[in-house]
Design an enzyme around this catalytic site. Structure first.
Site, mmCIF file in Angstrom:
data_model
loop_
_atom_site.group_PDB
_atom_site.id
_atom_site.type_symbol
_atom_site.label_atom_id
_atom_site.label_comp_id
_atom_site.label_asym_id
_atom_site.label_seq_id
_atom_site.Cartn_x
_atom_site.Cartn_y
_atom_site.Cartn_z
ATOM 1 N N CYS A 1 18.278 27.303 45.745
ATOM 2 C CA CYS A 1 19.725 28.416 45.724
ATOM 3 C C CYS A 1 20.542 28.768 45.051
ATOM 4 C CB CYS A 1 18.609 29.576 46.590
ATOM 5 S SG CYS A 1 19.230 31.744 45.967
ATOM 6 N N HIS B 1 13.916 28.517 48.681
ATOM 7 C CA HIS B 1 14.543 28.580 50.282
ATOM 8 C C HIS B 1 13.174 28.386 50.755
ATOM 9 C CE1 HIS B 1 17.691 31.096 49.735
ATOM 10 N NE2 HIS B 1 16.877 31.894 49.055
ATOM 11 N N GLU C 1 13.756 26.307 53.373
ATOM 12 C CA GLU C 1 13.572 27.124 55.099
ATOM 13 C C GLU C 1 13.302 28.032 55.595
ATOM 14 O OE1 GLU C 1 16.955 29.264 52.942
ATOM 15 O OE2 GLU C 1 16.037 27.280 53.045
#
Length: 195
Positions: free
Chosen positions: A77, A175, A177
């Site tokens: 990001c 992202h 994650e």
């Protein structure tokens, strides 16, 4: 394997640590230059505003260290955006790893661009096992245009780079994650990269 998550106060740190743990790895949070240099893999996270984040990097000397790293580095990001030459956000000079300028979405688009979107034109081993058009999670108001270093694209009123690569440096606008199984696979692919 030693995985270091760069600590510069602009982070989605916990969610990255949890994602690594789900994959069976441990990430160490550090701003120590020697520890970062000795890592097998480096993750450069980021949530926040570009100019203040670059100020933090400069105050610790990390702005000089990061471009010199020789192991695989993954910017996430804002981390990816700071690896670019510049950003319109705060009229910021970046780390200059990727030869592209980060720009703001057109005014007629709702920003930030939040939510799930498809990634396409997937290139390199970072996306091994990932289907064309896979959904990933994004939150951003600025983007890197498509360029020679683009290894994945996304479309939000304009086609832009959802991932970049140059040498040992990788960057993803989304992202991983927070991108469910696809994101975890992308993280795992990064951790398995050989340089």
């Amino acid at each position: 394997m030693k995985i270091v998550i760069i600590d510069y106060g602009a982070g989605n740190i916990q969610s990255i640590k949890f994602a690594l743990e789900r994959l069976g790895y441990t990430g160490v949070l550090s701003s120590d230059a020697e520890e970062i240099r000795k890592a097998d893999k480096v993750i450069f996270p980021g949530v926040g505003e570009a100019s203040s984040a670059m100020t933090k990097l400069r105050s610790t000397g990390l702005d000089a260290l990061i471009p010199q790293l020789e192991q695989p580095v993954l910017g996430i990001c804002l981390g990816m955006q700071l690896m670019c030459a510049s950003s319109e956000e705060g009229n910021t000079t970046g780390l200059g790893i990727f030869d592209t300028a980060v720009v703001h979405f057109e005014k007629d688009l709702k920003v930030p661009h939040i939510g799930w979107n498809r990634i396409t034109d997937l290139k390199t081993e970072l996306f091994e096992g990932i289907s064309e058009g896979e959904y990933v999670y994004l939150v951003h108001s600025y983007y890197a245009p498509v360029c020679s270093e683009t290894i994945a694209k996304c479309d939000y009123g304009v086609e832009y780079s959802s991932a970049l690569k140059k040498g040992n440096f990788y960057g993803v606008q989304f992202h991983p994650e927070k991108s469910s199984e696809a994101g975890e696979r992308i993280l795992e692919n990064f951790l398995k990269l050989e340089m």
